[in-house]
Design an enzyme around this catalytic site. Structure first.
Site, PDB file in Angstrom:
ATOM      1  N   ALA A 115       0.572  10.079 -17.899  1.00  0.00           N
ATOM      2  CA  ALA A 115       0.556  11.325 -17.124  1.00  0.00           C
ATOM      3  C   ALA A 115      -0.677  12.181 -17.368  1.00  0.00           C
ATOM      4  O   ALA A 115      -0.969  13.069 -16.574  1.00  0.00           O
ATOM      5  CB  ALA A 115       1.811  12.129 -17.438  1.00  0.00           C
ATOM      6  N   LEU A 165      -5.115   8.821 -12.546  1.00  0.00           N
ATOM      7  CA  LEU A 165      -4.276   8.605 -11.361  1.00  0.00           C
ATOM      8  C   LEU A 165      -3.307   9.764 -11.162  1.00  0.00           C
ATOM      9  O   LEU A 165      -3.118  10.268 -10.051  1.00  0.00           O
ATOM     10  CB  LEU A 165      -3.495   7.286 -11.493  1.00  0.00           C
ATOM     11  CG  LEU A 165      -2.641   6.933 -10.283  1.00  0.00           C
ATOM     12  CD1 LEU A 165      -3.501   6.567  -9.083  1.00  0.00           C
ATOM     13  CD2 LEU A 165      -1.688   5.776 -10.596  1.00  0.00           C
ATOM     14  N   LYS A 176      -1.200  -1.843  -8.807  1.00  0.00           N
ATOM     15  CA  LYS A 176      -1.950  -3.079  -8.858  1.00  0.00           C
ATOM     16  C   LYS A 176      -3.021  -2.944  -9.949  1.00  0.00           C
ATOM     17  O   LYS A 176      -3.343  -1.819 -10.292  1.00  0.00           O
ATOM     18  CB  LYS A 176      -2.571  -3.417  -7.508  1.00  0.00           C
ATOM     19  CG  LYS A 176      -3.633  -2.378  -7.037  1.00  0.00           C
ATOM     20  CD  LYS A 176      -4.588  -2.971  -6.071  1.00  0.00           C
ATOM     21  CE  LYS A 176      -5.825  -3.476  -6.742  1.00  0.00           C
ATOM     22  NZ  LYS A 176      -6.826  -2.456  -7.075  1.00  0.00           N
ATOM     23  N   ASP A 197       0.744  -1.041  -3.346  1.00  0.00           N
ATOM     24  CA  ASP A 197      -0.554  -1.411  -2.778  1.00  0.00           C
ATOM     25  C   ASP A 197      -0.897  -0.218  -1.904  1.00  0.00           C
ATOM     26  O   ASP A 197      -0.333  -0.050  -0.821  1.00  0.00           O
ATOM     27  CB  ASP A 197      -0.427  -2.689  -1.941  1.00  0.00           C
ATOM     28  CG  ASP A 197      -1.775  -3.111  -1.385  1.00  0.00           C
ATOM     29  OD1 ASP A 197      -2.542  -2.230  -0.952  1.00  0.00           O
ATOM     30  OD2 ASP A 197      -2.072  -4.308  -1.387  1.00  0.00           O
ATOM     31  N   HIS A 198      -1.792   0.643  -2.380  1.00  0.00           N
ATOM     32  CA  HIS A 198      -1.929   1.936  -1.694  1.00  0.00           C
ATOM     33  C   HIS A 198      -2.430   1.786  -0.260  1.00  0.00           C
ATOM     34  O   HIS A 198      -2.258   2.677   0.555  1.00  0.00           O
ATOM     35  CB  HIS A 198      -2.791   2.915  -2.511  1.00  0.00           C
ATOM     36  CG  HIS A 198      -4.268   2.716  -2.383  1.00  0.00           C
ATOM     37  ND1 HIS A 198      -4.948   1.778  -3.104  1.00  0.00           N
ATOM     38  CD2 HIS A 198      -5.201   3.334  -1.617  1.00  0.00           C
ATOM     39  CE1 HIS A 198      -6.232   1.828  -2.793  1.00  0.00           C
ATOM     40  NE2 HIS A 198      -6.414   2.768  -1.880  1.00  0.00           N
ATOM     41  N   LYS A 244      -1.491   3.896   3.829  1.00  0.00           N
ATOM     42  CA  LYS A 244      -2.437   4.585   4.728  1.00  0.00           C
ATOM     43  C   LYS A 244      -1.830   4.648   6.126  1.00  0.00           C
ATOM     44  O   LYS A 244      -1.314   3.649   6.636  1.00  0.00           O
ATOM     45  CB  LYS A 244      -3.785   3.838   4.771  1.00  0.00           C
ATOM     46  CG  LYS A 244      -4.581   3.955   3.479  1.00  0.00           C
ATOM     47  CD  LYS A 244      -5.927   3.276   3.618  1.00  0.00           C
ATOM     48  CE  LYS A 244      -6.630   3.146   2.276  1.00  0.00           C
ATOM     49  NZ  LYS A 244      -7.260   4.364   1.798  1.00  0.00           N
ATOM     50  N   HIS A 293      -5.033  -5.779  -1.053  1.00  0.00           N
ATOM     51  CA  HIS A 293      -5.257  -4.991   0.174  1.00  0.00           C
ATOM     52  C   HIS A 293      -5.624  -5.867   1.375  1.00  0.00           C
ATOM     53  O   HIS A 293      -5.073  -5.714   2.460  1.00  0.00           O
ATOM     54  CB  HIS A 293      -6.387  -3.978  -0.023  1.00  0.00           C
ATOM     55  CG  HIS A 293      -6.244  -3.113  -1.242  1.00  0.00           C
ATOM     56  ND1 HIS A 293      -5.031  -2.670  -1.711  1.00  0.00           N
ATOM     57  CD2 HIS A 293      -7.174  -2.589  -2.086  1.00  0.00           C
ATOM     58  CE1 HIS A 293      -5.232  -1.910  -2.778  1.00  0.00           C
ATOM     59  NE2 HIS A 293      -6.510  -1.852  -3.030  1.00  0.00           N
ATOM     60  N   LYS A 313     -19.449   3.233   4.353  1.00  0.00           N
ATOM     61  CA  LYS A 313     -18.011   3.110   4.081  1.00  0.00           C
ATOM     62  C   LYS A 313     -17.333   2.834   5.417  1.00  0.00           C
ATOM     63  O   LYS A 313     -17.501   3.593   6.380  1.00  0.00           O
ATOM     64  CB  LYS A 313     -17.494   4.415   3.478  1.00  0.00           C
ATOM     65  CG  LYS A 313     -16.006   4.397   3.163  1.00  0.00           C
ATOM     66  CD  LYS A 313     -15.626   5.684   2.436  1.00  0.00           C
ATOM     67  CE  LYS A 313     -14.128   5.841   2.263  1.00  0.00           C
ATOM     68  NZ  LYS A 313     -13.520   4.884   1.359  1.00  0.00           N
TER      69      LYS A 313
HETATM   70  C1  BG6 Z   1      -8.629   0.263  -5.254  1.00  0.00           C
HETATM   71  C2  BG6 Z   1      -9.679  -0.532  -5.951  1.00  0.00           C
HETATM   72  O1  BG6 Z   1      -7.436  -0.453  -5.180  1.00  0.00           O
HETATM   73  O2  BG6 Z   1      -9.062   0.572  -3.940  1.00  0.00           O
HETATM   74  C3  BG6 Z   1     -11.019   0.190  -5.959  1.00  0.00           C
HETATM   75  O3  BG6 Z   1      -9.264  -0.772  -7.289  1.00  0.00           O
HETATM   76  C4  BG6 Z   1     -11.410   0.605  -4.571  1.00  0.00           C
HETATM   77  O4  BG6 Z   1     -12.027  -0.615  -6.542  1.00  0.00           O
HETATM   78  C5  BG6 Z   1     -10.261   1.341  -3.899  1.00  0.00           C
HETATM   79  O5  BG6 Z   1     -12.550   1.434  -4.654  1.00  0.00           O
HETATM   80  C6  BG6 Z   1     -10.574   1.617  -2.446  1.00  0.00           C
HETATM   81  O6  BG6 Z   1      -9.548   2.411  -1.934  1.00  0.00           O
HETATM   82  P1  BG6 Z   1      -9.828   3.392  -0.724  1.00  0.00           P
HETATM   83  O7  BG6 Z   1      -8.481   3.981  -0.442  1.00  0.00           O
HETATM   84  O8  BG6 Z   1     -10.847   4.379  -1.189  1.00  0.00           O
HETATM   85  O9  BG6 Z   1     -10.351   2.529   0.380  1.00  0.00           O
END
Ligand code: BG6
Length: 549
Positions: A66, A70, A208, A237-238, A242, A300, A405
């Site tokens: 905590a 993150l 992950k 898996d974030h 999205k 991802h 990006k």
């Molecule tokens: C993470 C990776 O899962 O996703 C990172 O560990 C990467 O290396 C990141 O930069 C990218 O996430 P986002 O949401 O910024 O595209």
């Protein structure tokens, strides 16, 4: 919707429809004609939004790690944002757990700072009441006594906040600790798996990477499975959180017009790109042992591929969707002993210029071994062996320190079978392309040919484009906000089930083994590049090329 001519600037018609079907004036100065919604189709004026959202159940959340990054950047701000939307239960508390010695008050001070820096649109009242529900317990994760203290503290806090719902154990710690913490939770009687006398439910959230190869992932799962059932485990898996990734399912399965063309008869190829301008940042100790294949591709990229290509599930239900994703991953053509070589390319960034700034080579980054063989770029060509996709190439690429990006999924349709316009030199007509822009300019676009006014035959590519920011006028919610809320409501749809994790590792093991044995080149690309020759050769071998970033 914003119908905007690109490469066709004088088309001159723009229409915007917001989701309530109200008309707004077109604001693009290049456009000179405005259509009302009714000009496009009268029924659009009556378009309605259908929303479903479930508020969180009473919850005690225990966050291991905590005091870390993150929690600071994502978890605390995400939870406060859920509260701001009125979706956090009034019976909620968060017990932070970490090695850093903090009192409750010091932890709250850290949380205030986290909200100030990273939360969006939080009122002072929300921040105050959220922070009142935060507590802290410090200790050594390997010490069984920590878990006894945790148990006592949890009981006391649940009584104080009148929480009768679930305990959520969130492991925001380095992956090496997942197994050990889980064992301790189980041994302390906190996991509740198959224990009828357990009064509460318990959930485990893991970040992950889930293992670093098939063997370690399997071993980790065995440990978790000893104490928590699959229904209790939430593997994050974030990318699945999205908005634009979630929209893939709505787009495919809430519209009738795309499904009939969503197959090998109409689609030429699919490209999935996650390009970053960032380098390894401060994460070298993790990244240098991981690399792009493990860090981005195994999770991802393959998850996005599964959402684009899976069969329609029978319902919008976690397991029905996850069944289809697993079926899709199982259908990816495995690579023979040498096939990985013509299907996968890796690379590593050298020094270069990104966003106008000189940046060092990967091997010169702080914390990276000078003789590192870790890849920062990976590209692949995959095939899905089923009736829908047989022989349609899926080109996937992800890399750090690229020119821009850009995360997108592009579906390129087949060219028309015969051009009527050969007499004016148009033997080859550009294909239609449907692009899901995942970030940073979230939206969608469809490229098609249209006549340009004036000459008898004059055509160009029209880009019908929709941007979330223009239509919805709101900040896109953070992926973690969605995932934390789903975890509290017990919805596993956006979390990865172990069969998918297992299948992804199985698929990639020949590549990992070959790379580890140094059986393939690791070319350097200048930081800030669009691409590099070895990566370009992958689609070029099929007569295709990458889209520009
Ligand atoms: C993470 C990776 O899962 O996703 C990172 O560990 C990467 O290396 C990141 O930069 C990218 O996430 P986002 O949401 O910024 O595209």
């Amino acid at each position: 919707m914003d119908l905007r001519a690109s490469g066709f600037q004088r088309l001159g018609a723009a229409a915007r429809i917001d989701v309530m079907g109200k008309h707004r004036a077109a604001s693009d100065p290049q456009e000179n004609t405005t259509m009302t919604v009714q000009d496009i189709h009268p029924s659009l004026a009556a378009m309605e939004i259908v929303c479903a959202e479930t508020a969180a159940a009473p919850t005690a959340m225990i966050v291991f790690g905590a005091s870390g990054d993150l929690a600071h950047r994502k978890l605390l701000p995400g939870l406060a944002q859920i509260q701001q939307r009125g979706l956090l239960s009034e019976h909620f508390c968060l017990l932070g757990c970490g090695r850093t010695e903090y009192s409750d008050e010091q932890f709250r001070q850290m949380a205030r700072e986290a909200l100030r820096k990273n939360a969006k649109g939080i009122s002072d009242d929300t921040a105050r009441s959220f922070i009142e529900g935060l507590y802290y317990l410090s200790g050594d994760y390997d010490d069984p006594a920590l878990y006894q203290r945790l148990k006592d503290r949890l009981a006391e806090l649940k009584a104080r906040h009148r929480i009768s719902g679930c305990d959520i154990f969130y492991l925001a710690v380095p992956p090496a600790l997942y197994g050990r913490i889980t064992e301790h939770l189980g041994a302390a009687g906190l996991s509740c798996k198959g224990e009828p006398e357990c009064q509460q439910c318990a959930r485990l959230v893991v970040e992950k990477p889930f293992g670093r190869d098939l063997q370690t992932a399997t071993e980790l799962n065995q440990t978790l499975d000893r104490w928590f059932s699959e229904e209790q485990i939430y593997r994050i898996d974030h990318y699945l959180g999205k908005e634009t990734v979630q929209n893939l399912m709505i787009f495919r399965f809430a519209n009738g017009i795309f499904e009939p063309v969503w197959n090998r008869s109409h689609i030429d190829n699919v490209q999935i790109t996650i390009a970053e301008t960032l380098g390894v940042e401060h994460r070298a100790s993790y990244y240098d042992h991981s690399g792009a294949l493990r860090d981005m591709f195994q999770n991802h990229m393959l998850q996005m591929l599964a959402l684009v290509a899976m069969e329609p599930p029978s319902s919008f239900d976690a397991d029905r969707i996850r069944d289809e994703k697993a079926k899709l991953l199982r259908s990816i053509r495995p690579f023979g002993f040498d096939e990985w070589n013509s299907s996968f390319v890796r690379g590593r960034y050298g020094p270069g210029i990104v966003n106008g700034q000189h940046v060092p080579a990967y091997r010169e980054e702080r914390g990276v071994a000078a003789d590192s063989t870790t890849e920062t770029f990976v590209a692949a060509r995959l095939f899905v062996d089923n009736w829908r996709w047989k022989d349609v190439p899926f080109y996937l690429r992800t890399g750090k320190r690229l020119a821009r990006k850009n995360t997108e999924i592009a579906i390129t349709f087949k060219q028309v079978p015969h051009s009527l316009f050969g007499s004016v030199g148009l033997d080859e007509l550009p294909p239609n392309v449907l692009v899901f822009r995942i970030q940073p300019e979230e939206g969608m676009s469809l490229h098609f040919q249209a006549k340009r006014p004036g000459s008898k035959i004059c055509m160009g590519t029209l880009n019908m484009s929709f941007a979330y920011k223009d239509v919805f006028h709101a900040e896109m919610p953070e992926a973690y906000e969605r995932l934390l809320l789903d975890c509290m409501t017990g919805d596993q749809t956006l979390f990865t089930r172990f069969d998918s994790v297992d299948l992804a590792w199985r698929l990639l093991m020949p590549v990992l083994d070959a790379w580890q044995a140094g059986r393939t080149p690791l070319p350097e690309y200048p930081a800030g590049s669009e691409s590099f020759p070895q990566a370009d050769a992958l689609p070029a071998a099929d007569g295709r090329r990458w889209r520009r970033l």
